[in-house]
Design an enzyme around this catalytic site. Structure first.
Site, PDB file in Angstrom:
ATOM      1  N   CYS A 258     -61.201 -30.715 -12.572  1.00 47.35           N
ATOM      2  CA  CYS A 258     -62.446 -31.446 -12.277  1.00 47.35           C
ATOM      3  C   CYS A 258     -63.374 -31.525 -13.490  1.00 47.35           C
ATOM      4  O   CYS A 258     -63.134 -32.314 -14.376  1.00 47.35           O
ATOM      5  CB  CYS A 258     -63.130 -30.863 -11.050  1.00 47.35           C
ATOM      6  SG  CYS A 258     -62.261 -31.311  -9.545  1.00 47.35           S
ATOM      7  N   HIS A 344     -58.643 -30.590  -6.859  1.00 52.07           N
ATOM      8  CA  HIS A 344     -58.621 -29.123  -6.773  1.00 52.07           C
ATOM      9  C   HIS A 344     -57.255 -28.623  -6.316  1.00 52.07           C
ATOM     10  O   HIS A 344     -56.995 -28.532  -5.113  1.00 52.07           O
ATOM     11  CB  HIS A 344     -59.703 -28.642  -5.815  1.00 52.07           C
ATOM     12  CG  HIS A 344     -61.071 -28.675  -6.388  1.00 52.07           C
ATOM     13  ND1 HIS A 344     -61.605 -27.613  -7.082  1.00 52.07           N
ATOM     14  CD2 HIS A 344     -62.015 -29.650  -6.404  1.00 52.07           C
ATOM     15  CE1 HIS A 344     -62.825 -27.927  -7.489  1.00 52.07           C
ATOM     16  NE2 HIS A 344     -63.091 -29.164  -7.093  1.00 52.07           N
ATOM     17  N   GLU A 346     -56.222 -25.662  -6.336  1.00 49.94           N
ATOM     18  CA  GLU A 346     -56.382 -24.390  -5.617  1.00 49.94           C
ATOM     19  C   GLU A 346     -56.801 -24.634  -4.177  1.00 49.94           C
ATOM     20  O   GLU A 346     -56.779 -23.702  -3.358  1.00 49.94           O
ATOM     21  CB  GLU A 346     -57.402 -23.497  -6.334  1.00 49.94           C
ATOM     22  CG  GLU A 346     -58.850 -23.761  -6.032  1.00 49.94           C
ATOM     23  CD  GLU A 346     -59.402 -25.046  -6.639  1.00 49.94           C
ATOM     24  OE1 GLU A 346     -60.519 -25.439  -6.286  1.00 49.94           O
ATOM     25  OE2 GLU A 346     -58.695 -25.677  -7.467  1.00 49.94           O
TER      26      GLU A 346
END
Length: 371
Positions: A258, A344, A346
Site C-alpha cells: 500500500c 493487503h 496479510e
C-alpha cells in the site's frame, strides 16, 4: 434498549444526515471513506491507514460480536469517527472482551448510527470523497458545523504517516521453530499482522521509525526490507521517497504494501493520483499478470500509482491490476529484487488469497543471502 442522544453528519457539500450518537458525546471531522467488508470492523477501525478519516461501514449491522484485544491492528482506534446503520449494544461472542460502545468510549471516539449508509455511499460514489463532520453536541447547529468543516484540511497533500509511525525501534522475534532471516520493517503506519505473517515464516522483524537513517537500518544487517502501509498522501512524503530510493540501491530485497508500494513507485520517478472514492473492502478482484490467476483481496487506499507513469518507465513491470477499474495493483523492478502491491496480502480481515506474496519475499531473501 439504551436511549441515545441525537447526532448529525454534515458533508462539505451541505448534504446532511441525522442519526443517533454512539461512542463518546462530541464531534469528529475528516475525509469520508466507506468500507464494504461484512466482517472485521475492529481491524478496520484500528488500521493506522484510516487516520484522519470518518469510516462508513456498508454492512448493515455493526457491533454484533463486540471487540477482542488480539484482533486490533494497532494499540488504539485510528479513524476519526465511524458511521453505521444498525448499532448493536450487545456483544454476542464468548471471546469478546468489550462491546463496541465500550471500545469507542475507551478510545475517546465519536460515531453516529441510524444513518442510511446506502444513500451516503451512493452520494460519495457519485460526488467523490469529501470531508465531513459528526456531532452529538446539542448546541451545534448545521451552520456552525459547516463553518468548522471549512477548516478541515484536504487529504490531498496531507502527510500523516509521521503521526502513527513508531518513535522507537523494537524487535518482534520469529514465532516458528527456526529463525533464519531478519527483516527491517519501515513503519509508515503498519498493521500488526504484517509483522506476524513474517514472524510465522521464521523472520525476526525489527520495526523502525519512518525517518530512520539508512546507516542505522543497515547496522541491523537485515536480509530484507518491508515497507508498510500508512495514511495520507504519498506525494507529500518527499524525504521518504529519497530514503526508499537509498534502500533499493542497497540491492537488498524489498517488499512494499500500500503506502510502501506507492513510495517505491515515487522513488523510481512514478507519480501517484488521488482516487475518486478509493478502494476499501475485503472482496476486491485483482489479476496476477504473471500467473494469469485472479485473487480476491483486502484493500484500503485512496491514492493509486499512475498507470501511464508506470507504463512509461522501462524498468517497471506492472504485475497486478485491479479488475474493476484497471488501476495498478502491483509492480516490480526489472533490475532489482523489489516488488510491491496496492492491497493487503496479510488481509486481517479478509481472504488469504495473496499471502503467497510473503513466501515470495522469503524466497527472494534466501536467494539473495545465498548469492
Amino acid at each position: 434498549m439504551i436511549e441515545r442522544a441525537n447526532a448529525v453528519l454534515v458533508l462539505e457539500d451541505g448534504t446532511t444526515f441525522h442519526g443517533k450518537a454512539i461512542g463518546k458525546i462530541g464531534k469528529a471531522a475528516g475525509e469520508l471513506a466507506f468500507n464494504t467488508g461484512m466482517t472485521g470492523y475492529q481491524e478496520v477501525f484500528t488500521d493506522p491507514s484510516y487516520l484522519g478519516q470518518l469510516v462508513t461501514m456498508t454492512s448493515p449491522h455493526i457491533g454484533n460480536y463486540g471487540t477482542a484485544e488480539p484482533e486490533s491492528e494497532s494499540k488504539s482506534m485510528q479513524c476519526a469517527g465511524i458511521i453505521i446503520k444498525k448499532f448493536s449494544e450487545v456483544a454476542s461472542r464468548e471471546i469478546s472482551d468489550s462491546s463496541l460502545q465500550e471500545f469507542l468510549e475507551e478510545n475517546n471516539k465519536v460515531g453516529i448510527s441510524d444513518v442510511d449508509t446506502r444513500a451516503l455511499v451512493r452520494h460519495i460514489r457519485s460526488k467523490g470523497a469529501m470531508n465531513a463532520i459528526i456531532s452529538s453536541v446539542d448546541s451545534d447547529s448545521i451552520e456552525s458545523l459547516s463553518e468548522e468543516l471549512k477548516n478541515v484540511p484536504s487529504m490531498e497533500g496531507l502527510e500523516l504517516a509521521s503521526k502513527v509511525s513508531t518513535k522507537e525501534a523494537y524487535v518482534l522475534p520469529a514465532t516458528s521453530e527456526e529463525s533464519t532471516l531478519k527483516v527491517a520493517l519501515m513503519d509508515f503506519g503498519s498493521k500488526s499482522t504484517i509483522a506476524k505473517c513474517l514472524n510465522e515464516r521464521g523472520c525476526e522483524v525489527k520495526v523502525f521509525p519512518m525517518d530512520t537513517a539508512l546507516e542505522d537500518l543497515l547496522a541491523y544487517n537485515p536480509d530484507g526490507f518491508m515497507l508498510s502501509n500508512g495514511p495520507g498522501d504519498p506525494a507529500a512524503m518527499t524525504s521518504s521517497h529519497q530514503l526508499v530510493k537509498e534502500i533499493i540501491d542497497t540491492n537488498i530485497p524489498v517488499f512494499g504494501i500500500c503506502m510502501g508500494h506507492q513510495l517505491i513507485a515515487a522513488s523510481q520517478g512514478l507519480t501517484t493520483e488521488k482516487m475518486h472514492q478509493g478502494h476499501r473492502g475485503l472482496n476486491h478482484p485483482v489479476l496476477n499478470h504473471k500467473t494469469g490467476k485472479g485473487e480476491i483481496t483486502s484493500q484500503n487506499h485512496g491514492f493509486v500509482v499512475s498507470r501511464s507513469s508506470a507504463e512509461g518507465n522501462d524498468n517497471i513491470e506492472i504485475t497486478h491490476s485491479h479488475l474493476n477499474d484497471n488501476t495498478v495493483a502491483g509492480i516490480a523492478l526489472k533490475d532489482k529484487s523489489v516488488f510491491s502491491v496496492q492491497y493487503h496480502p496479510e488481509s486481517s480481515a479478509g481472504p488469504h488469497d495473496s499471502r503467497y506474496l510473503f513466501d515470495d519475499f522469503i524466497a527472494n531473501m534466501n536467494s539473495n543471502k545465498k548469492s
